[in-house]
Scaffold this active site. Structure first.
Site, mmCIF file in Angstrom:
data_model
loop_
_atom_site.group_PDB
_atom_site.id
_atom_site.type_symbol
_atom_site.label_atom_id
_atom_site.label_comp_id
_atom_site.label_asym_id
_atom_site.label_seq_id
_atom_site.Cartn_x
_atom_site.Cartn_y
_atom_site.Cartn_z
ATOM 1 N N CYS A 40 25.895 97.254 3.307
ATOM 2 C CA CYS A 40 26.766 98.745 3.875
ATOM 3 C C CYS A 40 27.243 98.040 5.643
ATOM 4 O O CYS A 40 28.183 98.951 5.727
ATOM 5 C CB CYS A 40 25.838 99.740 4.010
ATOM 6 S SG CYS A 40 25.037 100.465 2.712
ATOM 7 N N HIS B 185 23.805 106.241 4.377
ATOM 8 C CA HIS B 185 24.666 106.042 2.757
ATOM 9 C C HIS B 185 23.509 106.318 2.220
ATOM 10 O O HIS B 185 22.241 105.772 1.435
ATOM 11 C CB HIS B 185 24.707 104.623 2.942
ATOM 12 C CG HIS B 185 25.980 104.630 1.444
ATOM 13 N ND1 HIS B 185 26.448 105.425 0.780
ATOM 14 C CD2 HIS B 185 25.217 103.022 0.372
ATOM 15 C CE1 HIS B 185 26.896 104.751 -0.405
ATOM 16 N NE2 HIS B 185 27.124 103.543 -0.457
ATOM 17 N N HIS C 64 23.109 107.901 -1.491
ATOM 18 C CA HIS C 64 23.259 107.859 -3.368
ATOM 19 C C HIS C 64 23.638 109.648 -3.710
ATOM 20 O O HIS C 64 22.412 109.841 -5.048
ATOM 21 C CB HIS C 64 23.179 106.982 -4.087
ATOM 22 C CG HIS C 64 23.626 105.419 -3.920
ATOM 23 N ND1 HIS C 64 23.268 104.939 -4.645
ATOM 24 C CD2 HIS C 64 24.833 105.094 -2.817
ATOM 25 C CE1 HIS C 64 23.899 103.243 -3.958
ATOM 26 N NE2 HIS C 64 24.506 104.017 -3.634
ATOM 27 N N GLU D 183 28.505 129.248 6.201
ATOM 28 C CA GLU D 183 27.471 129.140 7.412
ATOM 29 C C GLU D 183 27.290 127.590 7.858
ATOM 30 O O GLU D 183 27.197 127.234 8.995
ATOM 31 C CB GLU D 183 26.461 129.891 6.957
ATOM 32 C CG GLU D 183 25.157 129.797 7.858
ATOM 33 C CD GLU D 183 25.469 130.489 9.203
ATOM 34 O OE1 GLU D 183 26.851 131.338 9.240
ATOM 35 O OE2 GLU D 183 25.499 130.715 10.611
ATOM 36 N N HIS E 224 29.967 107.811 -6.310
ATOM 37 C CA HIS E 224 28.900 106.857 -5.795
ATOM 38 C C HIS E 224 28.052 107.360 -4.328
ATOM 39 O O HIS E 224 26.680 107.376 -4.849
ATOM 40 C CB HIS E 224 30.004 106.075 -5.049
ATOM 41 C CG HIS E 224 29.252 104.493 -4.493
ATOM 42 N ND1 HIS E 224 29.630 103.608 -4.026
ATOM 43 C CD2 HIS E 224 27.705 105.061 -3.717
ATOM 44 C CE1 HIS E 224 28.592 102.806 -3.409
ATOM 45 N NE2 HIS E 224 27.503 103.300 -3.168
HETATM 46 ZN ZN ZN Z 1 26.340 102.386 -2.233
#
Ligand code: ZN
Length: 223
Positions: free
Chosen positions: A86, A104, A106, A129, A179
């Site tokens: 990433c 990140h 999943h 809200e 993803h």
């Molecule tokens: Zn990923």
């Protein structure tokens, strides 16, 4: 237990990445070695390795990078760890948004939210809200999170993620279709808060869709 304290040194950032990895594993956000966590402290950026159990991270497994994304130090090379896949995506949030932390996830809710309409360029929410947990967003605001298409490799998402960030300056996240999601904040606490609020909003959208309930109210009186 995770303590709500600002990061005061690099060791603090490394410890927090390990604690957050274990916590996010319980949320189902980083299972199967997926997902990632990165925290910035001053001019240094800390990232977990790629392809390791995020619930079993140790501080000496965490990489330290400079502001340009170059690795300064990291785990013993004999262990064979590589910095997170990433990395180029996290760097966009640091450079373009001045982020203090990037996650990140999943998350199934995030992936499902992108599948309600496979053509939609963005996830749109209003009148919920939990939007108020997103910096600069109010209950009545129509808030959009861009959706980019997935690629075979994580790093190949970097260009489209950078373009999506530029096109949606109010968003604190970018969804990746089928993803997951990238989420950031000014510091690790706001990044975590944003991630939790967005996940709630994605879950609401998916559940409303399944129940046939409109996500946005259709009564003029509530607008
Ligand atoms: Zn990923």
């Amino acid at each position: 237990m995770i303590r709500q304290q600002p990061v005061t040194c690099g060791d603090d950032a490394k410890r927090l990445i390990c604690e957050l990895g274990a916590h996010f594993y319980t949320q189902g956000w980083v299972s199967g070695t997926g997902g990632g966590i990165s925290i910035r402290h001053r001019k240094r950026i800390y990232m977990a390795p790629s392809g390791v159990l995020k619930e079993a991270l140790e501080p000496d497994m965490i990489f330290e990078l400079d502001q340009d994304g170059a690795v300064i130090s990291g785990p013993d090379p004999a262990l064979g760890y590589r910095v997170s896949e990433c990395q180029p995506l996290f760097m966009h949030a640091y450079r373009q948004r001045g982020a203090g932390a990037v996650l990140h996830a999943h998350s199934q809710w995030a992936a499902l939210a992108t599948m309600i309409d496979e053509q939609a360029p963005a996830f749109v929410t209003s009148h919920l809200e939990m939007q108020k947990g997103l910096s600069g967003v109010g209950y009545y605001d129509q808030h959009s999170v861009p959706i980019i298409d997935n690629t075979a490799r994580e790093c190949e998402l970097a260009d489209s993620l950078g373009e999506a960030m530029a096109s949606y300056p109010q968003a604190h996240a970018v969804l990746v279709r089928r993803h997951g999601v990238y989420v950031w904040g000014a510091d690790w606490i706001s990044a975590k808060r944003h991630a939790e609020c967005y996940d709630y909003l994605f879950a609401m959208a998916v559940r409303c869709h399944g129940l046939g309930i409109p996500l946005t109210p259709n009564r003029a009186s509530v607008i």
